[in-house]
Design a protein around this motif. Sequence first.
Motif, PDB file in Angstrom:
ATOM      1  N   LYS A 191      -1.494  -7.861  -3.283  1.00 42.71           N
ATOM      2  CA  LYS A 191      -2.767  -7.909  -2.999  1.00 42.71           C
ATOM      3  C   LYS A 191      -3.636  -6.863  -2.530  1.00 42.71           C
ATOM      4  O   LYS A 191      -3.030  -5.939  -2.013  1.00 42.71           O
ATOM      5  N   GLY A 192      -4.855  -6.629  -2.835  1.00 40.33           N
ATOM      6  CA  GLY A 192      -5.586  -5.253  -2.470  1.00 40.33           C
ATOM      7  C   GLY A 192      -5.151  -4.266  -3.262  1.00 40.33           C
ATOM      8  O   GLY A 192      -4.831  -4.268  -4.759  1.00 40.33           O
ATOM      9  N   VAL A 193      -5.314  -3.146  -2.773  1.00 39.84           N
ATOM     10  CA  VAL A 193      -5.188  -1.775  -3.432  1.00 39.84           C
ATOM     11  C   VAL A 193      -3.681  -1.322  -3.635  1.00 39.84           C
ATOM     12  O   VAL A 193      -3.307  -0.987  -2.560  1.00 39.84           O
ATOM     13  N   VAL A 194      -2.921  -1.640  -4.589  1.00 44.61           N
ATOM     14  CA  VAL A 194      -1.460  -1.557  -4.800  1.00 44.61           C
ATOM     15  C   VAL A 194      -1.650  -0.907  -6.278  1.00 44.61           C
ATOM     16  O   VAL A 194      -1.813  -1.285  -7.108  1.00 44.61           O
ATOM     17  N   LEU A 195      -1.157   0.608  -6.189  1.00 44.17           N
ATOM     18  CA  LEU A 195      -0.906   1.244  -7.510  1.00 44.17           C
ATOM     19  C   LEU A 195       0.555   1.030  -8.044  1.00 44.17           C
ATOM     20  O   LEU A 195       1.304   1.740  -7.242  1.00 44.17           O
ATOM     21  N   LEU A 196       0.609   0.275  -8.768  1.00 42.92           N
ATOM     22  CA  LEU A 196       2.278   0.328  -9.488  1.00 42.92           C
ATOM     23  C   LEU A 196       2.430   1.449 -10.557  1.00 42.92           C
ATOM     24  O   LEU A 196       1.544   1.640 -10.884  1.00 42.92           O
ATOM     25  N   ARG A 197       3.768   1.644 -10.471  1.00 40.35           N
ATOM     26  CA  ARG A 197       4.188   2.460 -11.295  1.00 40.35           C
ATOM     27  C   ARG A 197       4.093   2.133 -12.630  1.00 40.35           C
ATOM     28  O   ARG A 197       4.151   0.718 -12.926  1.00 40.35           O
ATOM     29  N   ASP A 198       3.788   2.968 -13.736  1.00 38.63           N
ATOM     30  CA  ASP A 198       3.512   2.405 -15.181  1.00 38.63           C
ATOM     31  C   ASP A 198       4.856   1.920 -15.632  1.00 38.63           C
ATOM     32  O   ASP A 198       5.910   2.106 -15.360  1.00 38.63           O
ATOM     33  N   VAL A 232       4.521  -3.813 -15.411  1.00 37.40           N
ATOM     34  CA  VAL A 232       3.914  -4.918 -15.560  1.00 37.40           C
ATOM     35  C   VAL A 232       2.834  -4.741 -16.648  1.00 37.40           C
ATOM     36  O   VAL A 232       2.187  -3.714 -16.951  1.00 37.40           O
ATOM     37  N   TRP A 233       2.354  -6.095 -16.980  1.00 34.66           N
ATOM     38  CA  TRP A 233       1.592  -6.087 -18.171  1.00 34.66           C
ATOM     39  C   TRP A 233       0.105  -6.301 -17.396  1.00 34.66           C
ATOM     40  O   TRP A 233      -0.956  -6.088 -17.934  1.00 34.66           O
ATOM     41  N   HIS A 234       0.254  -7.302 -16.628  1.00 33.67           N
ATOM     42  CA  HIS A 234      -1.170  -7.378 -15.878  1.00 33.67           C
ATOM     43  C   HIS A 234      -0.835  -7.585 -14.501  1.00 33.67           C
ATOM     44  O   HIS A 234       0.175  -8.172 -13.923  1.00 33.67           O
ATOM     45  N   HIS A 235      -1.810  -7.108 -13.652  1.00 32.70           N
ATOM     46  CA  HIS A 235      -1.804  -7.161 -12.199  1.00 32.70           C
ATOM     47  C   HIS A 235      -3.111  -7.458 -11.662  1.00 32.70           C
ATOM     48  O   HIS A 235      -4.148  -6.889 -12.091  1.00 32.70           O
ATOM     49  N   ASP A 236      -3.261  -8.726 -10.777  1.00 31.03           N
ATOM     50  CA  ASP A 236      -4.479  -9.138 -10.143  1.00 31.03           C
ATOM     51  C   ASP A 236      -4.234  -8.937  -8.708  1.00 31.03           C
ATOM     52  O   ASP A 236      -3.609  -9.648  -8.111  1.00 31.03           O
ATOM     53  N   PRO A 237      -5.182  -7.750  -8.367  1.00 33.11           N
ATOM     54  CA  PRO A 237      -4.994  -7.476  -6.989  1.00 33.11           C
ATOM     55  C   PRO A 237      -5.586  -8.483  -6.061  1.00 33.11           C
ATOM     56  O   PRO A 237      -5.249  -8.569  -4.926  1.00 33.11           O
ATOM     57  N   VAL A 238      -6.481  -9.636  -6.590  1.00 31.54           N
ATOM     58  CA  VAL A 238      -7.196 -10.480  -5.849  1.00 31.54           C
ATOM     59  C   VAL A 238      -6.299 -11.687  -5.257  1.00 31.54           C
ATOM     60  O   VAL A 238      -5.970 -11.868  -4.206  1.00 31.54           O
ATOM     61  N   THR A 239      -5.155 -11.930  -6.350  1.00 31.61           N
ATOM     62  CA  THR A 239      -4.358 -12.962  -6.063  1.00 31.61           C
ATOM     63  C   THR A 239      -3.108 -12.407  -5.737  1.00 31.61           C
ATOM     64  O   THR A 239      -2.206 -13.130  -5.243  1.00 31.61           O
ATOM     65  N   GLY A 240      -2.682 -11.399  -6.131  1.00 31.23           N
ATOM     66  CA  GLY A 240      -1.480 -10.583  -5.884  1.00 31.23           C
ATOM     67  C   GLY A 240      -0.337 -11.316  -6.885  1.00 31.23           C
ATOM     68  O   GLY A 240       0.512 -11.136  -6.840  1.00 31.23           O
ATOM     69  N   SER A 241      -0.944 -11.571  -8.109  1.00 36.00           N
ATOM     70  CA  SER A 241       0.123 -11.928  -9.166  1.00 36.00           C
ATOM     71  C   SER A 241      -0.195 -11.000 -10.024  1.00 36.00           C
ATOM     72  O   SER A 241      -0.859 -10.096 -10.365  1.00 36.00           O
ATOM     73  N   CYS A 242       1.027 -11.030 -11.107  1.00 41.20           N
ATOM     74  CA  CYS A 242       1.191 -10.157 -12.012  1.00 41.20           C
ATOM     75  C   CYS A 242       2.466 -10.719 -12.979  1.00 41.20           C
ATOM     76  O   CYS A 242       3.212 -11.736 -12.940  1.00 41.20           O
ATOM     77  N   GLN A 245       7.784  -0.946  -8.185  1.00 42.01           N
ATOM     78  CA  GLN A 245       7.592   0.203  -7.209  1.00 42.01           C
ATOM     79  C   GLN A 245       6.147   0.632  -7.351  1.00 42.01           C
ATOM     80  O   GLN A 245       5.541   0.553  -8.344  1.00 42.01           O
ATOM     81  N   ASP A 246       5.756   1.306  -6.245  1.00 45.29           N
ATOM     82  CA  ASP A 246       4.406   1.921  -6.359  1.00 45.29           C
ATOM     83  C   ASP A 246       4.559   3.298  -7.031  1.00 45.29           C
ATOM     84  O   ASP A 246       5.523   3.701  -7.549  1.00 45.29           O
ATOM     85  N   LEU A 247       3.383   4.185  -6.914  1.00 46.43           N
ATOM     86  CA  LEU A 247       3.385   5.402  -7.754  1.00 46.43           C
ATOM     87  C   LEU A 247       4.539   6.397  -7.097  1.00 46.43           C
ATOM     88  O   LEU A 247       4.971   7.385  -7.730  1.00 46.43           O
ATOM     89  N   ASN A 248       4.750   6.052  -6.009  1.00 40.57           N
ATOM     90  CA  ASN A 248       5.552   7.242  -5.133  1.00 40.57           C
ATOM     91  C   ASN A 248       7.092   6.686  -5.304  1.00 40.57           C
ATOM     92  O   ASN A 248       7.788   7.372  -4.854  1.00 40.57           O
ATOM     93  N   GLY A 249       7.329   5.915  -5.912  1.00 41.33           N
ATOM     94  CA  GLY A 249       8.609   5.209  -6.452  1.00 41.33           C
ATOM     95  C   GLY A 249       9.330   4.042  -5.148  1.00 41.33           C
ATOM     96  O   GLY A 249      10.472   3.950  -5.255  1.00 41.33           O
ATOM     97  N   ARG A 250       8.460   3.824  -4.295  1.00 42.59           N
ATOM     98  CA  ARG A 250       8.764   2.969  -3.158  1.00 42.59           C
ATOM     99  C   ARG A 250       8.861   1.453  -3.991  1.00 42.59           C
ATOM    100  O   ARG A 250       7.898   0.892  -4.394  1.00 42.59           O
TER     101      ARG A 250
END
Length: 174
Positions: free
Chosen positions: A70-77, A80-90, A122-127
Motif C-alpha cells: 500500500k502507498g508509494v511502493v516502487l516495484l522492480r520491473d 507484476v502486471w498490475h499494482h494497486d497502491p490503494v488496496t495493496g493488491s497486484c 522486490q523494490d527498485l533497490n532489490g530489497r
Amino acid sequence: MGLTYHYAFSAPGTTPAAVLEDFLHDVEADAKALGFDPVMVLDAAFDTPERQKFARQLTTGARLESEKLKGVVLLRDGQVWHHDPVTGSCRVIPKRGVVLVVTDAQKRETVFGFFQFPATLQDLNGRDVATTHQGARWTFQSFVNSPDPRFRQIVKRFAAAGYLDAERDEFVTA
C-alpha cells in the motif's frame, strides 16, 4: 452472469518440471482422444518481456494482497502486471509454467497446468518488500464457462494424480 467451472491445481515445488511435463503429455493424449484439436504441452520460462507477455495469455497471474504494497511502493520491473497502491493488491507474473493448452471446435483455448511464482517481490533497490506465499510450489487456478464434460474429464486426470486442490462446478445442481 454465466455459470462457470472452477479448478485449481498444485504440486510440490520439489517436483521436477519434467515430471509435470510427462504427466501433461499423458493428459494431452486423452485430450486429443476427447476431440480437442490442436492440443499442446509447453514448458516455458517467463524471463523476458516478450515471454512475460505470452505468460499473460496463459494466466492472470497470482493475486497478492499485502499491507506492505500500500502507498508509494516502487516495484522492480518484470514482477507484476498490475499494482494497486490503494488496496495493496497486484497480479504477480509467473517465473515458469508447464501447461497443457487445448482448443475446442470453436477455436477457444483453455489452459491446464502449473506455474511457479517468485517467493517475494522486490523494490527498485532489490530489497524484498512482500512475500507472495507461493514459495517454489507449482500452482494454477482457472475456470471455463462451459458445461462440456470433456473439461471435467481432464480435471479428473489431475485429481487422480493428486494435483487437484479445488473444484467448483456451477453447472451441477444441488
